[in-house]
Scaffold this motif. Structure first.
Motif, PDB file in Angstrom:
ATOM      1  N   HIS A  30      -4.533   3.371   2.811  1.00 20.76           N
ATOM      2  CA  HIS A  30      -5.831   2.841   2.372  1.00 20.76           C
ATOM      3  C   HIS A  30      -6.079   1.513   3.082  1.00 20.76           C
ATOM      4  O   HIS A  30      -5.182   0.675   3.154  1.00 20.76           O
ATOM      5  N   VAL A  62      -7.520  -1.193   2.324  1.00 23.29           N
ATOM      6  CA  VAL A  62      -7.235  -2.400   1.540  1.00 23.29           C
ATOM      7  C   VAL A  62      -5.732  -2.667   1.514  1.00 23.29           C
ATOM      8  O   VAL A  62      -5.274  -3.796   1.726  1.00 23.29           O
ATOM      9  N   ILE A  81      -3.569  -5.785   3.119  1.00 20.54           N
ATOM     10  CA  ILE A  81      -2.628  -6.588   2.331  1.00 20.54           C
ATOM     11  C   ILE A  81      -1.244  -6.577   2.980  1.00 20.54           C
ATOM     12  O   ILE A  81      -0.549  -7.600   3.000  1.00 20.54           O
ATOM     13  N   ALA A 100       1.900  -3.657  -3.423  1.00 15.45           N
ATOM     14  CA  ALA A 100       0.884  -2.983  -2.614  1.00 15.45           C
ATOM     15  C   ALA A 100       1.446  -1.749  -1.905  1.00 15.45           C
ATOM     16  O   ALA A 100       0.845  -0.682  -1.938  1.00 15.45           O
TER      17      ALA A 100
END
Lengths: 56, 306
Positions: free
Chosen positions: B45, B47, B51, B114
């Motif tokens: 993903h 995002v 991160i 994450a």
């Protein structure tokens, strides 16, 4: 401490607080985004259920 | 004295904290980490990908801060490093230590949340490797310190790759090995033409300890050893023709530039042209090689080449 030193100290402190504030806001956004992205949807839950079934 | 905390009256500027993270080194770390992430099979993903890259960068920054906390006294005695925040007296030494620990711990925790704890563990290993194994233990003890230090710089693409795939396979280790083999010729070429004061502070850099001739020979050896490693992604079947051709051309050029450096001896007042050329090319080499790896994967994914 001279008045100039005092002034510089206060200016430094202020800019440091600002920088730290920005970092904290950034972390709030980061954790919010991460939570949304990693929040399990239907598919994830089904996969988890299947895994539980298989291990039984 | 730079070790006494009361010498720093005014609180450090935030820019000094930023300088402590070595932002210029970070660009290479971010680039190779991103390439590892993009070249890996599978998807992540965006995002989480962002991160992961952020965590690699912040972790590298934390390690750099710890490095400067530990080396403050050495840095103070060398012209190149004397203006860093601690030796220049703009920051208390313990502040740098605490800042480094905070960045390191924070990046590892966020990475774990994450991208999973395997990726986070690798990040933690890379930070400890740089700050403890390299900086504290081996850098002041062996002239092979650059070889050891290259290991620290080799982690980012491995971490990026593992963040996507979730396991450590041969390919991320090959990416690690590429940077590991690349670092000694890259750095020693620089060390040959930049006169540093490492000797003064007792850091056993190769040209100082083993002499110029031995350093030159070792540059050539590593450059030759790098060739099969750089081609490995292709013959292991993880990269296609675009990578193979790029890697082959880059390898030929790299060895061709290393040969004159490896075989010649410098005269008095030498302009050190071949060394400067090799150093400049070594940076281009790494960027293009990793860029080609990503391009290869993206084009393959787009289905343009079966």
């Amino acid at each position: 401490m001279t008045p100039e030193d005092q002034k510089q100290l206060e200016a430094r402190r202020k800019s440091r607080n600002k920088a730290l504030g920005l970092v904290l806001v950034g972390l709030v956004i980061l954790f919010f985004a991460l939570t949304i992205v990693r929040f399990p949807d239907e598919e994830d839950r089904a996969a988890y259920e299947a895994e539980l079934e298989a291990s039984r | 004295m730079i070790t006494t905390d009361h010498s720093v009256l005014i609180p450090s500027d935030w820019r000094d904290f930023l300088a402590l993270t070595k932002p210029r080194v970070m660009t290479l770390v971010v680039f190779t980490g991103l390439c590892g992430l993009l070249a890996a099979p599978g998807s992540i993903h965006p995002v989480i990908g962002a991160i992961v890259i952020l965590c690699i960068a912040v972790g590298a920054g934390g390690a750099a801060a710890l490095n400067q906390w530990y080396e403050a006294e050495i840095d103070a005695q060398m012209k190149r490093t004397a203006k860093r925040p601690i030796p220049a007296g703009r920051m208390a030494r313990t502040d740098a230590r605490d800042f480094g620990i905070a960045l390191s711990a924070g990046s590892v925790i966020v990475m774990g949340l994450a991208a999973g704890w395997l990726t986070a563990a690798l990040l933690a290993v890379s930070i400890v490797y740089y700050a403890v194994v390299y900086t504290i233990w081996l850098k002041p003890r062996t002239p092979q310190n650059i070889v050891v230090g290259g290991g620290a710089g080799a982690f980012p693409p491995l971490i990026g790759w593992v963040a996507v795939t979730g396991d450590v396979t041969l390919m991320p280790i090959v990416l690690f090995a590429i940077i590991f083999m690349w670092t000694p010729p890259h750095f020693w070429a620089l060390a040959l033409f930049v006169k540093t004061d490492y000797a003064k502070v007792g850091i056993p850099m190769m040209p100082v300890v083993a002499g110029e001739k031995s350093t030159r020979r070792q540059i050539l050896i590593y450059a030759v050893l790098l060739v099969p490693v750089a081609l490995a992604p292709w013959y292991l079947g993880s990269a296609g023709l675009i990578y193979a051709v790029s890697a082959a051309l880059l390898s030929i050029a790299f060895v061709a530039l290393s040969v004159p450096v490896g075989l010649r001896t410098s005269a008095e007042e030498d302009a050190m042209k071949p060394e400067k050329r090799l150093f400049a090319f070594s940076i281009l080499y790494l960027f293009v090689l990793f860029g080609a790896l990503v391009a290869d994967r993206l084009i393959y994914n787009a289905g343009l080449i079966a």
